[in-house]
Design a protein around this motif. Structure first.
Motif, PDB file in Angstrom:
ATOM      1  N   LEU A  56       0.825  -1.217   0.000  1.00  0.00           N
ATOM      2  CA  LEU A  56       0.000   0.000   0.000  1.00  0.00           C
ATOM      3  C   LEU A  56       0.854   1.260   0.000  1.00  0.00           C
ATOM      4  N   ALA A  57       2.134   1.104  -0.341  1.00  0.00           N
ATOM      5  CA  ALA A  57       3.057   2.249  -0.439  1.00  0.00           C
ATOM      6  C   ALA A  57       3.047   3.087   0.833  1.00  0.00           C
ATOM      7  N   ASN A  58       3.092   2.408   1.988  1.00  0.00           N
ATOM      8  CA  ASN A  58       3.074   3.088   3.301  1.00  0.00           C
ATOM      9  C   ASN A  58       1.875   4.032   3.445  1.00  0.00           C
ATOM     10  N   GLY A  59       0.767   3.651   2.825  1.00  0.00           N
ATOM     11  CA  GLY A  59      -0.451   4.445   2.949  1.00  0.00           C
ATOM     12  C   GLY A  59      -0.651   5.468   1.847  1.00  0.00           C
ATOM     13  N   ARG A  60       0.301   5.573   0.937  1.00  0.00           N
ATOM     14  CA  ARG A  60       0.200   6.604  -0.101  1.00  0.00           C
ATOM     15  C   ARG A  60      -0.822   6.278  -1.185  1.00  0.00           C
ATOM     16  N   VAL A  61      -1.379   5.059  -1.185  1.00  0.00           N
ATOM     17  CA  VAL A  61      -2.417   4.747  -2.184  1.00  0.00           C
ATOM     18  C   VAL A  61      -3.763   5.367  -1.800  1.00  0.00           C
ATOM     19  N   PHE A  62      -3.881   5.835  -0.554  1.00  0.00           N
ATOM     20  CA  PHE A  62      -5.125   6.471  -0.111  1.00  0.00           C
ATOM     21  C   PHE A  62      -5.047   7.977  -0.354  1.00  0.00           C
ATOM     22  N   ARG A  63      -6.165   8.560  -0.760  1.00  0.00           N
ATOM     23  CA  ARG A  63      -6.189   9.991  -1.084  1.00  0.00           C
ATOM     24  C   ARG A  63      -5.623  10.815   0.070  1.00  0.00           C
ATOM     25  N   ASN A  64      -4.693  11.698  -0.286  1.00  0.00           N
ATOM     26  CA  ASN A  64      -4.012  12.510   0.716  1.00  0.00           C
ATOM     27  C   ASN A  64      -3.617  13.829   0.062  1.00  0.00           C
ATOM     28  N   GLU A  65      -4.039  14.921   0.660  1.00  0.00           N
ATOM     29  CA  GLU A  65      -3.799  16.249   0.061  1.00  0.00           C
ATOM     30  C   GLU A  65      -2.314  16.605  -0.018  1.00  0.00           C
ATOM     31  N   LYS A  66      -1.479  15.871   0.726  1.00  0.00           N
ATOM     32  CA  LYS A  66      -0.040  16.152   0.673  1.00  0.00           C
ATOM     33  C   LYS A  66       0.605  15.626  -0.606  1.00  0.00           C
ATOM     34  N   PHE A  67      -0.114  14.750  -1.329  1.00  0.00           N
ATOM     35  CA  PHE A  67       0.482  14.114  -2.507  1.00  0.00           C
ATOM     36  C   PHE A  67      -0.337  14.435  -3.766  1.00  0.00           C
ATOM     37  N   ASN A  68      -0.177  15.664  -4.232  1.00  0.00           N
ATOM     38  CA  ASN A  68      -0.952  16.118  -5.393  1.00  0.00           C
ATOM     39  C   ASN A  68      -0.585  15.392  -6.674  1.00  0.00           C
ATOM     40  N   ASP A  69       0.616  14.811  -6.717  1.00  0.00           N
ATOM     41  CA  ASP A  69       1.044  14.073  -7.907  1.00  0.00           C
ATOM     42  C   ASP A  69       0.122  12.890  -8.191  1.00  0.00           C
ATOM     43  N   TYR A  70      -0.593  12.440  -7.178  1.00  0.00           N
ATOM     44  CA  TYR A  70      -1.354  11.196  -7.309  1.00  0.00           C
ATOM     45  C   TYR A  70      -2.852  11.413  -7.500  1.00  0.00           C
ATOM     46  N   LEU A  71      -3.255  12.606  -7.890  1.00  0.00           N
ATOM     47  CA  LEU A  71      -4.685  12.877  -8.038  1.00  0.00           C
ATOM     48  C   LEU A  71      -5.342  11.922  -9.035  1.00  0.00           C
ATOM     49  N   GLN A  72      -4.665  11.675 -10.151  1.00  0.00           N
ATOM     50  CA  GLN A  72      -5.201  10.754 -11.163  1.00  0.00           C
ATOM     51  C   GLN A  72      -5.289   9.338 -10.591  1.00  0.00           C
ATOM     52  N   ALA A  73      -4.259   8.935  -9.862  1.00  0.00           N
ATOM     53  CA  ALA A  73      -4.237   7.607  -9.258  1.00  0.00           C
ATOM     54  C   ALA A  73      -5.371   7.475  -8.249  1.00  0.00           C
ATOM     55  N   TYR A  74      -5.557   8.497  -7.411  1.00  0.00           N
ATOM     56  CA  TYR A  74      -6.610   8.437  -6.396  1.00  0.00           C
ATOM     57  C   TYR A  74      -7.991   8.308  -7.040  1.00  0.00           C
ATOM     58  N   THR A  75      -8.204   9.088  -8.083  1.00  0.00           N
ATOM     59  CA  THR A  75      -9.504   9.061  -8.760  1.00  0.00           C
ATOM     60  C   THR A  75      -9.790   7.676  -9.318  1.00  0.00           C
ATOM     61  N   TYR A  76      -8.789   7.067  -9.957  1.00  0.00           N
ATOM     62  CA  TYR A  76      -9.021   5.748 -10.570  1.00  0.00           C
ATOM     63  C   TYR A  76      -9.160   4.653  -9.512  1.00  0.00           C
ATOM     64  N   LEU A  77      -8.342   4.700  -8.478  1.00  0.00           N
ATOM     65  CA  LEU A  77      -8.449   3.709  -7.401  1.00  0.00           C
ATOM     66  C   LEU A  77      -9.822   3.790  -6.727  1.00  0.00           C
ATOM     67  N   GLU A  78     -10.308   5.004  -6.543  1.00  0.00           N
ATOM     68  CA  GLU A  78     -11.625   5.183  -5.923  1.00  0.00           C
ATOM     69  C   GLU A  78     -12.737   4.681  -6.836  1.00  0.00           C
ATOM     70  N   LEU A  79     -12.571   4.854  -8.133  1.00  0.00           N
ATOM     71  CA  LEU A  79     -13.549   4.356  -9.100  1.00  0.00           C
ATOM     72  C   LEU A  79     -13.645   2.824  -9.016  1.00  0.00           C
ATOM     73  N   LEU A  80     -12.470   2.167  -8.977  1.00  0.00           N
ATOM     74  CA  LEU A  80     -12.456   0.699  -8.883  1.00  0.00           C
ATOM     75  C   LEU A  80     -12.982   0.224  -7.531  1.00  0.00           C
ATOM     76  N   SER A  81     -12.660   0.980  -6.499  1.00  0.00           N
ATOM     77  CA  SER A  81     -13.139   0.663  -5.156  1.00  0.00           C
ATOM     78  C   SER A  81     -14.663   0.643  -5.132  1.00  0.00           C
ATOM     79  N   ALA A  82     -15.282   1.628  -5.757  1.00  0.00           N
ATOM     80  CA  ALA A  82     -16.745   1.691  -5.814  1.00  0.00           C
ATOM     81  C   ALA A  82     -17.319   0.574  -6.680  1.00  0.00           C
ATOM     82  N   LYS A  83     -16.657   0.298  -7.792  1.00  0.00           N
ATOM     83  CA  LYS A  83     -17.145  -0.741  -8.707  1.00  0.00           C
ATOM     84  C   LYS A  83     -17.179  -2.111  -8.048  1.00  0.00           C
ATOM     85  N   TYR A  84     -16.100  -2.458  -7.328  1.00  0.00           N
ATOM     86  CA  TYR A  84     -16.001  -3.800  -6.737  1.00  0.00           C
ATOM     87  C   TYR A  84     -16.472  -3.848  -5.279  1.00  0.00           C
TER      88      TYR A  84
END
Length: 318
Positions: free
Chosen positions: A220-248
């Motif tokens: 889980l990348a030390n928790g970095r896979v979860f949406r966190n305002e400190k890591f703006n580089d991952y906005l696209q990743a957060y959006t897609y992970l959340e989409l899959l989270s909702a789907k499954y």
């Protein structure tokens, strides 16, 4: 479906502070509370089908907790793994300001830590060098390598390394060249691999094809896979992970673990769960399958190893 199993790593269960992004900060950090929680999580893990448990002397009191559990429960069919090379020095001081663990890859440290860790036998199946690096010289230390070979021969256990950092591929390549009597010393490789960092993919696939045991940590990348305002580089990743989270209808943790199971198909992915809720959420990765397009999209979320490891080194103990 993937044949990858989920195991339990005790890094967050055995010490009050850990390099992680904690969602809960109001936890009881006493030794008594941590031990009770660790035993509860270990018991539930076993009940839910987990049979692989990984620890290290530097995980606070994690190795002692695992020893107590192993001795008192007396399960036969479990696979334990531990390591040598790091010593926990924070002494359970919450908010400790210095280094929490000190690396020492010497023959003296190996003998000292093996003398304690061997209490996990006969359920101890893998003994590893903790975070082998090129600069520590451990992969050129003849005394250490010969002693590991002796342990392997005498106790019929696998010898492994764990690795971290931008040089994981080089470390693995060097380790692969070490052999005794025509037999490679290392049977097991514990590697950081996740949605954000999969630079070791090619070499790990080659190792799997050779029949090596591949254990994935920091899924889980030390928790970095979860949406966190400190890591703006991952906005696209957060959006897609959340989409899959909702789907499954599972947590983001289950999506991240399932990606590793299907993309790499390692022997084992370690859950780093620190409580029962996280454990149950992690294990939901066993209940569904991502499609090929989703795997492809998740692959595209990776960042450069240099960026990933610099960011990890900047994380705080908490």
């Amino acid at each position: 479906m993937s044949n990858t199993k989920i195991g339990l790593g005790l890094a967050a269960l055995g010490r009050p502070d850990y390099i992680n992004i904690r969602s809960k900060t109001d936890i009881d950090k006493s030794v008594e509370a941590f031990k009770a929680n660790a035993l509860k999580v270990l018991d539930k893990s076993y009940q839910l089908g987990i049979r692989d448990f990984d620890v290290a002397p530097s995980y606070g009191l994690g190795e002692q907790f695992l020893m107590d559990w192993n001795t008192s429960r007396a399960y036969k069919a479990i696979n334990l793994s531990t390591k040598f090379g790091y010593t926990y020095v924070a002494n359970w001081e919450v908010g400790f300001s210095g280094k929490h663990e000190i690396k020492e890859h010497s023959i003296d440290k190996l003998n000292e830590q093996w003398d304690v860790s061997k209490a996990l036998l006969p359920n101890l199946k893998i003994y590893q060098i903790h975070s082998a690096t090129l600069e520590s010289g451990v992969l050129s230390n003849d005394a250490v390598l010969r002693r590991l070979h002796e342990i392997k021969q005498k106790h019929h256990i696998k010898i492994g390394i764990s690795s971290s950092g931008t040089e994981q591929v080089s470390i693995i390549q060097k380790a692969l060249k070490i052999s005794f009597d025509g037999e490679e010393l290392f049977d097991s490789y514990q590697v950081t691999f996740n949605v954000l960092e999969h630079s070791t993919f090619e070499i790990l696939k080659a190792l799997l094809a050779k029949g090596k045991t591949i254990i994935i940590k920091e899924a889980l990348a030390n928790g970095r896979v979860f949406r966190n305002e400190k890591f703006n580089d991952y906005l696209q990743a957060y959006t897609y992970l959340e989409l899959l989270s909702a789907k499954y209808n599972v947590g983001i943790d289950a999506i991240a673990i399932r990606f590793i199971m299907q993309y790499l198909e390692p022997t084992l992915v370690l859950s780093g769960a620190s409580d029962l809720q996280q454990l149950k959420q992690n294990l939901k990765a066993l209940d569904f399958e991502l499609n090929d397009n989703e795997i492809l999209k998740l692959k595209s979320l990776s960042v450069s190893p240099e960026h990933y490891w610099q960011e990890r080194s900047d994380l705080k103990w908490n």
